[in-house]
Design a protein around this motif. Structure first.
Motif, PDB file in Angstrom:
ATOM      1  N   CYS A 121     -23.310 -12.523  29.669  1.00  0.00           N
ATOM      2  CA  CYS A 121     -23.178 -11.094  30.402  1.00  0.00           C
ATOM      3  C   CYS A 121     -23.210 -11.246  31.879  1.00  0.00           C
ATOM      4  CB  CYS A 121     -24.801 -10.627  30.126  1.00  0.00           C
ATOM      5  SG  CYS A 121     -25.271 -10.235  28.447  1.00  0.00           S
ATOM      6  N   GLY A 122     -22.756 -12.234  32.305  1.00  0.00           N
ATOM      7  CA  GLY A 122     -22.289 -12.243  33.936  1.00  0.00           C
ATOM      8  C   GLY A 122     -21.171 -11.748  34.202  1.00  0.00           C
ATOM      9  N   ARG A 123     -20.969 -11.234  35.464  1.00  0.00           N
ATOM     10  CA  ARG A 123     -19.522 -10.777  35.874  1.00  0.00           C
ATOM     11  C   ARG A 123     -19.279  -9.483  35.056  1.00  0.00           C
ATOM     12  NH1 ARG A 123     -17.550 -14.792  38.850  1.00  0.00           N
ATOM     13  NH2 ARG A 123     -15.403 -13.628  39.304  1.00  0.00           N
ATOM     14  N   GLN A 124     -20.275  -8.744  34.632  1.00  0.00           N
ATOM     15  CA  GLN A 124     -20.205  -7.506  34.052  1.00  0.00           C
ATOM     16  C   GLN A 124     -20.819  -6.375  34.850  1.00  0.00           C
ATOM     17  OE1 GLN A 124     -17.921  -7.240  31.662  1.00  0.00           O
ATOM     18  NE2 GLN A 124     -17.521  -9.510  31.418  1.00  0.00           N
ATOM     19  N   LYS A 125     -21.105  -5.140  34.214  1.00  0.00           N
ATOM     20  CA  LYS A 125     -21.711  -4.201  34.894  1.00  0.00           C
ATOM     21  C   LYS A 125     -22.828  -3.808  34.530  1.00  0.00           C
ATOM     22  CE  LYS A 125     -17.300  -1.730  34.693  1.00  0.00           C
ATOM     23  NZ  LYS A 125     -16.432  -0.430  34.201  1.00  0.00           N
ATOM     24  N   LEU A 126     -23.664  -4.974  34.009  1.00  0.00           N
ATOM     25  CA  LEU A 126     -25.189  -4.858  33.650  1.00  0.00           C
ATOM     26  C   LEU A 126     -26.174  -4.439  34.973  1.00  0.00           C
ATOM     27  CD1 LEU A 126     -26.446  -5.411  31.000  1.00  0.00           C
ATOM     28  CD2 LEU A 126     -27.094  -7.621  31.837  1.00  0.00           C
ATOM     29  N   GLU A 127     -26.881  -3.553  34.845  1.00  0.00           N
ATOM     30  CA  GLU A 127     -27.816  -3.089  35.968  1.00  0.00           C
ATOM     31  C   GLU A 127     -28.969  -3.251  35.640  1.00  0.00           C
ATOM     32  OE1 GLU A 127     -27.325   1.307  36.363  1.00  0.00           O
ATOM     33  OE2 GLU A 127     -24.912   1.120  36.711  1.00  0.00           O
ATOM     34  N   THR A 128     -29.695  -3.593  34.485  1.00  0.00           N
ATOM     35  CA  THR A 128     -30.853  -3.745  34.066  1.00  0.00           C
ATOM     36  C   THR A 128     -30.963  -4.804  32.967  1.00  0.00           C
ATOM     37  OG1 THR A 128     -31.781  -1.418  34.427  1.00  0.00           O
ATOM     38  CG2 THR A 128     -33.261  -2.976  33.231  1.00  0.00           C
ATOM     39  N   LEU A 129     -31.680  -6.249  33.168  1.00  0.00           N
ATOM     40  CA  LEU A 129     -31.812  -7.093  32.326  1.00  0.00           C
ATOM     41  C   LEU A 129     -33.277  -7.521  32.218  1.00  0.00           C
ATOM     42  CD1 LEU A 129     -30.439  -9.393  30.656  1.00  0.00           C
ATOM     43  CD2 LEU A 129     -30.251 -10.750  32.741  1.00  0.00           C
ATOM     44  N   ASP A 130     -33.712  -7.434  30.909  1.00  0.00           N
ATOM     45  CA  ASP A 130     -35.036  -7.907  30.604  1.00  0.00           C
ATOM     46  C   ASP A 130     -34.973  -8.892  29.270  1.00  0.00           C
ATOM     47  OD1 ASP A 130     -37.434  -8.109  29.711  1.00  0.00           O
ATOM     48  OD2 ASP A 130     -38.135  -5.776  29.447  1.00  0.00           O
ATOM     49  N   LEU A 131     -35.431 -10.133  30.154  1.00  0.00           N
ATOM     50  CA  LEU A 131     -35.281 -11.318  28.901  1.00  0.00           C
ATOM     51  C   LEU A 131     -36.613 -11.585  28.621  1.00  0.00           C
ATOM     52  CD1 LEU A 131     -32.737 -13.527  30.459  1.00  0.00           C
ATOM     53  CD2 LEU A 131     -32.362 -11.851  28.796  1.00  0.00           C
ATOM     54  N   VAL A 139     -27.896 -22.474  36.067  1.00  0.00           N
ATOM     55  CA  VAL A 139     -27.451 -21.355  36.432  1.00  0.00           C
ATOM     56  C   VAL A 139     -26.252 -21.583  37.299  1.00  0.00           C
ATOM     57  CG1 VAL A 139     -27.908 -19.340  37.765  1.00  0.00           C
ATOM     58  CG2 VAL A 139     -29.641 -20.285  36.524  1.00  0.00           C
ATOM     59  N   GLU A 140     -25.340 -20.985  37.148  1.00  0.00           N
ATOM     60  CA  GLU A 140     -24.104 -21.153  37.929  1.00  0.00           C
ATOM     61  C   GLU A 140     -23.668 -19.749  38.771  1.00  0.00           C
ATOM     62  OE1 GLU A 140     -22.289 -23.975  38.729  1.00  0.00           O
ATOM     63  OE2 GLU A 140     -23.009 -25.187  36.998  1.00  0.00           O
ATOM     64  N   PRO A 141     -24.171 -19.629  40.119  1.00  0.00           N
ATOM     65  CA  PRO A 141     -24.044 -18.468  40.667  1.00  0.00           C
ATOM     66  C   PRO A 141     -22.769 -17.957  40.927  1.00  0.00           C
ATOM     67  CG  PRO A 141     -24.848 -20.077  42.206  1.00  0.00           C
ATOM     68  CD  PRO A 141     -24.976 -20.751  40.746  1.00  0.00           C
ATOM     69  N   SER A 142     -21.572 -18.750  40.975  1.00  0.00           N
ATOM     70  CA  SER A 142     -20.316 -18.608  41.170  1.00  0.00           C
ATOM     71  C   SER A 142     -19.734 -17.898  39.969  1.00  0.00           C
ATOM     72  CB  SER A 142     -19.331 -19.571  41.453  1.00  0.00           C
ATOM     73  OG  SER A 142     -19.715 -20.662  40.613  1.00  0.00           O
ATOM     74  N   TYR A 143     -20.158 -18.211  38.831  1.00  0.00           N
ATOM     75  CA  TYR A 143     -19.670 -17.689  37.468  1.00  0.00           C
ATOM     76  C   TYR A 143     -20.744 -16.884  36.878  1.00  0.00           C
ATOM     77  CZ  TYR A 143     -18.148 -17.611  32.804  1.00  0.00           C
ATOM     78  OH  TYR A 143     -17.640 -16.922  31.521  1.00  0.00           O
ATOM     79  N   GLN A 144     -21.875 -16.994  36.872  1.00  0.00           N
ATOM     80  CA  GLN A 144     -22.752 -16.136  36.155  1.00  0.00           C
ATOM     81  C   GLN A 144     -23.490 -15.186  37.285  1.00  0.00           C
ATOM     82  OE1 GLN A 144     -25.404 -19.217  34.832  1.00  0.00           O
ATOM     83  NE2 GLN A 144     -24.255 -19.628  33.146  1.00  0.00           N
ATOM     84  N   ARG A 145     -22.413 -14.365  37.817  1.00  0.00           N
ATOM     85  CA  ARG A 145     -22.742 -13.401  38.907  1.00  0.00           C
ATOM     86  C   ARG A 145     -22.926 -12.097  38.352  1.00  0.00           C
ATOM     87  NH1 ARG A 145     -23.237 -14.168  44.182  1.00  0.00           N
ATOM     88  NH2 ARG A 145     -22.627 -12.364  45.661  1.00  0.00           N
ATOM     89  N   PHE A 146     -24.113 -11.440  38.801  1.00  0.00           N
ATOM     90  CA  PHE A 146     -24.348  -9.861  38.347  1.00  0.00           C
ATOM     91  C   PHE A 146     -24.380  -9.142  39.575  1.00  0.00           C
ATOM     92  CE2 PHE A 146     -26.585 -12.994  35.450  1.00  0.00           C
ATOM     93  CZ  PHE A 146     -26.242 -12.329  34.164  1.00  0.00           C
ATOM     94  N   THR A 147     -23.054  -8.483  39.634  1.00  0.00           N
ATOM     95  CA  THR A 147     -22.869  -7.798  40.999  1.00  0.00           C
ATOM     96  C   THR A 147     -23.345  -6.455  41.141  1.00  0.00           C
ATOM     97  OG1 THR A 147     -20.796  -6.765  40.004  1.00  0.00           O
ATOM     98  CG2 THR A 147     -20.723  -9.166  41.562  1.00  0.00           C
ATOM     99  N   CYS A 148     -23.746  -5.919  39.687  1.00  0.00           N
ATOM    100  CA  CYS A 148     -24.442  -4.584  39.559  1.00  0.00           C
ATOM    101  C   CYS A 148     -25.973  -4.558  39.212  1.00  0.00           C
ATOM    102  CB  CYS A 148     -23.618  -3.923  38.651  1.00  0.00           C
ATOM    103  SG  CYS A 148     -21.860  -3.495  38.746  1.00  0.00           S
ATOM    104  N   LEU A 149     -26.493  -5.906  38.829  1.00  0.00           N
ATOM    105  CA  LEU A 149     -27.771  -5.918  38.612  1.00  0.00           C
ATOM    106  C   LEU A 149     -28.715  -5.296  39.593  1.00  0.00           C
ATOM    107  CD1 LEU A 149     -29.219  -6.759  35.891  1.00  0.00           C
ATOM    108  CD2 LEU A 149     -29.827  -8.758  37.058  1.00  0.00           C
TER     109      LEU A 149
END
Length: 417
Positions: A121-131, A139-149
């Motif tokens: 789900c990284g690098r997509q438009k996800l705004e809310t994430l509940d795990l 965790v790889e912040p350069s690849y698994q980045r959540f710019t809209c979360l």
């Protein structure tokens, strides 16, 4: 109904909630099937919504068919109990199919092997994430980045303190963070968790398995700590905190910063408190509107909550709630001084073990609140075993009746456990 546009029908189906109901409704006619496919934006799968005898394989097929019959899904919730353990392949297929349009994902699915949600789900438009009930590693912040979360909730998650720090850094727009029942892996014996975010506004932390927490958040407005056993908690910020709530927390050193200019609510319950130190910490909150100290236990049995200090330090206070145990005979010492709580409109007072001094304390507190509109008495009614206990309760009842006659403009309510 036949004249409704398919867009409206799709919106109606999205508000049904349970995917089971959507499946049934979409079978009504061709128009509803079209609405389900092209205009459905929300689906929720709960294991309790389906027959108990349904197999895991049948659930996998049903969820797959339902999701793949939609386009443009924005909100997806999948919560399965521990009786169902899915294969990783169909779960990955669901995420890959929906990830480009998904804005909200609530996920509690046990899989074999574990599915890396962040990777899918990284690098997509996800705004809310509940795990929930998941494991996060590497965790790889350069690849698994959540710019809209903007909202992240982690419940019953196994994660290292370092990975949690990296994950927060990978969310440059995050505003709300919930950490509930986390199993934190640390690299040292001190069990330290360091978090930093320039955009975070709300933190809720409950049952987090660390000894020390250092939070750097310049824009934090709401801090909620629950069921924690800490040696050290420090908030490094710019004095933006508005709401502080502490419940069932043990902490040796608590530091929420020097500036309290924006603090409006302090809600503390089931907490071992050193009153002079705690009062010093919040005394600069001149804009405080609500103060709740409930079920607090003093470090020193001779300590009391000084209502004079409260009146002087918090002139804008409107809602005051007090319930604490102190050594018998000390309650009235909290009434010394003459400063009034002029803006307090709601007063809540409570006991766990009633004493003969409680009624006088109630009367004294009311006298300090000339503009009081509502009084709520909270009490614990254990079975009165002795004549003395029964008489004490009867005396208090008579005392309250007299008080209500004197303050007829005050709405008096009782809440007993």
């Amino acid at each position: 109904m036949e004249h409704l546009p398919v867009e409206v029908i799709g919106n109606i189906l999205s508000h049904l909630g349970a995917a089971r109901d959507v499946v049934v409704a979409s079978a009504t006619c061709r128009k509803w099937r079209e609405a389900c496919r092209n205009h459905l934006h929300t689906l929720s799968f709960e294991s309790d919504d389906w027959p108990r005898d349904i197999t895991t394989r049948q659930l996998e097929i049903l969820i797959t068919q339902t999701i793949f019959q939609t386009i443009g899904l924005q909100c997806l919730s999948i919560h399965m109990d521990s009786a169902h353990e899915f294969s990783a392949a169909p779960v990955i297929a669901w995420l890959m199919y929906t990830r480009e349009t998904l804005r909200s994902l609530s996920y509690n699915v046990r899989t074999t092997p574990n599915v890396n949600i962040l990777e899918k789900c990284g690098r997509q438009k996800l705004e809310t994430l509940d795990l929930d009930h998941n494991s996060i590693t590497g965790v790889e912040p350069s690849y698994q980045r959540f710019t809209c979360l903007k909202s992240l909730s982690l419940r019953h998650i196994n994660i290292s303190a370092f990975d949690l720090s990296l994950l927060l850094a990978a969310c440059p727009r995050i505003e709300s963070l919930t950490l509930d029942a986390l199993e934190i892996v640390t690299s040292d014996s001190q069990s330290l968790m360091e978090l930093s975010s320039q955009t975070l506004k709300c933190l809720y932390a409950k049952s987090v398995g660390v000894d020390k927490i250092i939070l750097e958040a310049d824009n934090l407005e709401i801090l909620n700590l629950n069921a924690l056993n800490l040696d050290f908690f420090e908030l490094i910020g710019k004095g933006t905190l508005r709401h502080l709530k502490i419940d069932d927390v043990s902490v040796t050193h608590l530091d929420i910063g020097e500036s309290m200019d924006h603090l409006e609510v302090v809600d503390v319950s089931n907490f071992l408190i050193v009153w002079p130190k705690f009062y010093h910490m919040i005394s600069r909150a001149s804009k405080l509107r609500r103060l709740r100290l409930w079920g607090v236990v003093f470090d020193d049995e001779d300590e009391i909550i000084d209502s004079e200090s409260i009146a002087i330090s918090f002139p804008q206070l409107k809602h005051l709630s007090l319930s604490y145990e102190t050594r018998d005979g000390l309650l009235h010492y909290g009434l010394r001084g003459s400063s009034s709580l002029g803006n307090v409109a709601v007063l809540e007072l409570g006991w766990t073990v009633i004493s003969e001094h409680f009624g006088h304390w109630v009367f004294g507190m009311i006298e300090r609140c000339p503009n009081l509109k509502k009084l709520v008495i909270h009490g614990v009614l254990n079975e009165a075993k002795t004549r003395e206990e029964r008489q004490m309760l009867a005396n208090f009842t008579s005392f309250i009746v007299c008080l209500m006659r004197k303050y007829i403009h005050v709405d008096v309510q009782f809440e007993y456990e």
